[in-house]
Scaffold this motif. Structure first.
Motif, mmCIF file in Angstrom:
data_model
loop_
_atom_site.group_PDB
_atom_site.id
_atom_site.type_symbol
_atom_site.label_atom_id
_atom_site.label_comp_id
_atom_site.label_asym_id
_atom_site.label_seq_id
_atom_site.Cartn_x
_atom_site.Cartn_y
_atom_site.Cartn_z
ATOM 1 N N ARG A 146 4.687 1.015 -7.988
ATOM 2 C CA ARG A 146 3.595 1.972 -7.489
ATOM 3 C C ARG A 146 2.693 2.455 -8.682
ATOM 4 O O ARG A 146 3.034 2.706 -9.834
ATOM 5 C CB ARG A 146 4.304 3.317 -6.818
ATOM 6 N N GLY A 171 7.486 10.227 -6.373
ATOM 7 C CA GLY A 171 8.073 11.125 -7.501
ATOM 8 C C GLY A 171 8.123 10.457 -8.575
ATOM 9 O O GLY A 171 7.899 11.093 -9.737
ATOM 10 N N LEU A 172 8.258 8.991 -8.737
ATOM 11 C CA LEU A 172 8.078 8.244 -9.991
ATOM 12 C C LEU A 172 6.615 8.807 -10.667
ATOM 13 O O LEU A 172 6.683 8.846 -11.904
ATOM 14 C CB LEU A 172 8.262 6.872 -9.645
ATOM 15 N N TYR A 221 9.147 -6.736 -2.146
ATOM 16 C CA TYR A 221 8.819 -5.149 -2.259
ATOM 17 C C TYR A 221 9.497 -4.615 -0.860
ATOM 18 O O TYR A 221 10.583 -3.987 -1.010
ATOM 19 C CB TYR A 221 7.306 -4.732 -2.245
ATOM 20 N N ASP A 255 12.775 1.847 -12.022
ATOM 21 C CA ASP A 255 13.292 1.827 -10.717
ATOM 22 C C ASP A 255 13.914 0.117 -10.304
ATOM 23 O O ASP A 255 13.630 -0.585 -10.841
ATOM 24 C CB ASP A 255 12.022 1.966 -9.894
ATOM 25 N N ARG A 267 6.019 2.428 4.073
ATOM 26 C CA ARG A 267 7.031 1.343 4.354
ATOM 27 C C ARG A 267 6.905 1.032 5.788
ATOM 28 O O ARG A 267 7.953 0.633 6.439
ATOM 29 C CB ARG A 267 8.259 1.330 3.820
HETATM 30 O O1 F6P Z 1 12.641 7.266 -5.212
HETATM 31 C C1 F6P Z 1 12.351 6.409 -5.761
HETATM 32 C C2 F6P Z 1 10.989 5.858 -5.435
HETATM 33 O O2 F6P Z 1 10.460 4.956 -6.525
HETATM 34 C C3 F6P Z 1 9.989 7.286 -5.968
HETATM 35 O O3 F6P Z 1 9.466 7.100 -6.948
HETATM 36 C C4 F6P Z 1 9.152 7.562 -4.621
HETATM 37 O O4 F6P Z 1 9.491 8.760 -4.332
HETATM 38 C C5 F6P Z 1 9.377 6.200 -3.679
HETATM 39 O O5 F6P Z 1 10.558 5.742 -4.310
HETATM 40 C C6 F6P Z 1 8.313 5.646 -3.638
HETATM 41 O O6 F6P Z 1 8.141 4.794 -2.961
HETATM 42 P P1 F6P Z 1 7.185 3.763 -2.715
HETATM 43 O O7 F6P Z 1 6.587 3.398 -3.822
HETATM 44 O O8 F6P Z 1 7.625 2.519 -1.921
HETATM 45 O O9 F6P Z 1 6.292 4.179 -1.753
#
Ligand code: F6P
Length: 746
Positions: free
Chosen positions: A262, A282-283, A342, A397, A571
């Motif tokens: 992301r 969160g990341l 993904y 991740d 997703r």
């Molecule tokens: O918890 C893992 C994570 O990668 C977080 O960083 C985030 O909350 C979520 O998954 C993001 O998911 P995506 O990038 O698939 O929208």
């Protein structure tokens, strides 16, 4: 080869010197032995014919003397015989008598031996006096060819040189083998000593040869722990500056790279206009402040519809847009790649595998192929972007389990810190994955592998133990597989402190008013908020059921309480996610239908992405924040709620299955599967006296402010710095071992 030369050359020189000095000695010794031998032979010949010759001389029987001489000189080495008169005339001689040789002088005693060089070769001239009845009759001369002695002496010298050369080679060979074995044993003992315990244990097993060196090296290695111990001991106020100084002082000149699926900034085209979005991740929440502080390059998938139009010719973009501090490198993925890597492998395979939410993981070979290919694509991008051979690469991740090994193979000196943002399952669950060995060995390309909790670290180590050949040191939490060692540690992730989104917030009571106004919630109504992505791990429907349970058990809240749930669709191409949203909407509708009245509804569900500032306003307006994850690595919403409450008010209801519950123990901890208890916790939160709310909030704020995102990154970087220093020491031992072994081998 070098070691062999080092030993063989001096030996050969010494032995060559011995041969050079000793050969003439041996030669003359051999010559002397043989000459004495020939002299004795001459004497023997004389003794055996003396009588006959004397008789024949007295009888003047010259012909018989010739015949006798002819007979005796048949011996190969006896060259010739001659007879001289007392006054020195050679009266008789055998055929081979050299023409140039006259009669030798009379011997002083009864015989004399001399060596003369005749016709280019040495000849022993033995002269014997002949007498009868005290009358001197003349002398008998016996000539022996001495050339054979020269030949033997040359051979003796040659044999000696050959023998010494062989002796030298043999001795050098034995020395090389013994030295090599000794060196190997010594290096092994040093390594064992170092691995045996930097804490000083195992000393009894140390060989006395290496003990002083091992002690010294242990001391150096122990000193490397000092910065970390210090950092933790004095409880630094971790912020952007302390993080920058860790980089400057402990990892000088290090190039920082973040890799995530992301991206931190997404450009989308909406109604013909380019709109900037900060994703609900969160990341991203955690990593973005770090990159703002440290600079560097963030490589991520460019997923926005207007992303391509915003980058330069190298796919670079300087961010944050308002004050550029680092480079965002966007990487493009085809629909096929995105579907397989993904949506497929990462989100239908790894995500449900790692989260216990009872959604069955799906593993398809075609998804795996895309996952491998995309990991390789990111590895290529890292290699292309790296300006130094040893960058600090922060891999993020479950999208990139294979990346650490791929990078390690091409940048062996890189410090690779991988952080796994989701839980790690136990070995039984993990064994479902058809590519478990590849996943594990891919991750073990990392220098450091971080999880949120100790529990996830243990699960990971157990999985490695079960499925991979490796050496696990549980005391130091390291895994050695192949040539690389990975430190496996818990680093509970956190958020920026103070959060940027807080700066623009009005006072809490104004937030209360504006939110209530915006959503039509009457003033005086207690407000609970929930903020997440529409993910089945978040337990959104379960919390709606808990609201139902609350209202059923405590009807006094009917009309006086609202749960405002904002949920960003995520997703949505996957059925499990669409179903989660439908299930949540159905649960909210059911509770609203049952308890709603006079325009009031207990649950307001807003299925929309909210920017961080809007989320903070919601938090500040809330009496309770509800986090009911069925399983969550950490859950940063809980920490953001705490950070948003600088008024020290508000109650956090937190799932025991979120990693955050390990740190935020003053929250009301709930089991989201137990709907009735969750309803009771809501009731308790809504009725909690102000003083208790404040006490709890203060403690939680203290925890998050100290253990903020800079602390998280700082600890990993300090560990990385320590590992780099440790590796430098190991490198020198390795280099020593390699060159010693190489020298021995060649
Ligand atoms: O918890 C893992 C994570 O990668 C977080 O960083 C985030 O909350 C979520 O998954 C993001 O998911 P995506 O990038 O698939 O929208």
């Amino acid at each position: 080869m070098r070691m062999a030369i080092r030993f063989v050359l001096p030996l050969l020189l010494v032995l060559g010197g011995i041969a050079w000095g000793g050969a003439p000695l041996v030669g003359s010794l051999v010559e002397r032995w043989f000459r004495t031998d020939v002299e004795m032979r001459s004497q023997l010949v004389f003794n055996s014919i003396q009588e006959s010759v004397t008789g024949l001389v007295l009888a003047k029987a010259d012909r018989k003397i010739d015949a006798l001489f002819k007979h005796i000189t048949q011996d190969e080495r006896l060259l010739a015989l001659g007879l001289c008169t007392p006054d020195g005339h050679l009266t008789q001689r055998s055929t081979a008598w050299p023409k140039a040789l006259a009669c030798p002088p009379a011997p002083a005693l009864d015989h004399a031996f001399t060596v003369q060089h005749i016709d280019g070769g040495p000849v022993l001239v033995a002269t014997f006096a002949l007498a009868a009845d005290n009358t001197y009759l003349g002398r008998l001369v016996i000539l022996h060819d001495l050339r054979f002695i020269e030949r033997r002496s040359d051979s003796a010298e040659l044999y000696l040189a050959g023998f010494l050369a062989l002796l030298g080679l043999g001795a050098a060979g034995v020395t090389v083998v013994v030295a090599r074995l000794t060196l190997r044993g010594w290096i092994k003992a040093v390594r064992k000593g170092l691995a045996g315990g930097s804490d000083g244990r195992d000393d009894s097993a140390l060989s006395p040869d290496v003990e002083p060196l091992v002690r010294e090296m242990r001391k150096i290695l122990r000193n490397l722990d000092a910065p970390r111990v210090l950092a933790e001991a004095i409880r630094l106020d971790w912020g952007p500056d302390s993080l920058r100084s860790v980089l400057r002082d402990e990892l000088p000149g290090a190039e920082v790279m973040v890799i995530s699926n992301r991206e931190p900034y997404i450009h989308n085209l909406e109604d013909g206009k380019v709109m900037l979005q900060r994703p609900a991740s969160g990341l991203v929440t955690a990593l973005e402040p770090i990159m703002r502080a440290c600079g560097g390059t963030w490589i991520a998938h460019g997923s926005g519809s207007a992303d391509q139009s915003m980058v330069d010719e190298n796919d670079h973009l300087q961010v944050p847009p308002e004050a550029p501090a680092y480079t965002l490198r966007r990487l493009w993925l085809s629909d096929e790649e995105q579907d397989g890597y993904y949506y497929g492998f990462a989100n239908e395979g790894m995500w449900p595998l790692c989260h216990i939410a009872f959604v069955r993981p799906t593993f398809r070979a075609s998804d795996w192929e895309q996952y491998v290919a995309v990991n390789r694509k990111f590895a290529d991008a890292i290699i292309a972007e790296a300006r130094t051979p040893n960058p600090v690469v922060l891999v993020q991740d479950y999208h990139f389990a294979l990346l650490p090994k791929m990078v390690r193979e091409r940048l062996p000196e890189a410090t690779i810190i991988t952080f796994w943002h989701i839980p790690w399952p136990n070995p039984e669950v993990f064994s479902i994955c058809p590519w478990k060995e590849e996943i594990l060995s891919g991750l073990l390309g990392s220098s450091i592998l971080g999880f949120h909790t100790q529990f996830h670290c243990i699960n990971f180590l157990d999985s490695v133990d079960r499925f991979l050949e490796s050496h696990i040191d549980r005391e130091h939490s390291t895994v050695r597989a192949g040539n690389s060692t990975t430190l496996v540690r818990p680093y509970p992730i956190s958020i920026e402190w103070p959060p940027t989104a807080l700066a623009s917030q009005p006072p809490a009571d104004e937030c209360c008013e504006s939110v209530r106004r915006k959503y039509g919630i009457p003033i005086g109504t207690k407000l609970a908020v929930g903020v997440e992505r529409f993910d089945y791990t978040k337990g959104i429907a379960d919390r709606f059921h808990a609201v139902g349970s609350l209202l059923e058990a405590h009807p006094e809240w009917i009309g006086r309480f609202t749960l405002l749930q904002v949920a960003a669709p995520t997703r949505s191409r996957l059925a499990a996610y669409r179903e989660t949203q439908v299930e949540a909407e159905t649960a909210a509708a059911a509770v609203n239908e049952r308890f709603g009245r006079n325009g009031w509804v207990p649950i307001i569900l807003v299925p929309k992405h909210h920017e961080p500032e809007d989320v903070f306003t919601l938090f500040r307006a809330a009496d309770v924040c509800l986090v009911s994850s069925l399983h969550d690595g950490m859950n940063l919403v809980a920490k953001e709620f705490v950070a948003s409450r600088d008024d020290e008010d508000g109650v956090l209801v937190l799932s025991t299955f979120a990693g955050a519950s390990r740190e935020l123990q003053e929250a009301l901890i709930v089991n989201p599967y137990d709907i009735r208890s969750m309803g009771e916790a809501l009731h308790m939160g809504l009725s909690m006296p102000a003083e208790q709310r404040r006490e709890r909030m203060r403690l939680m704020r203290e925890m998050v402010s100290e253990h903020n995102i800079y602390f998280w990154a700082g600890r990993m970087l300090l560990d990385a710095a320590r590992m780099r220093k440790r590796r430098n020491i190991e490198y020198s031992i390795e280099a020593m071992t390699r060159s010693a072994i190489k020298a021995g081998d060649s």
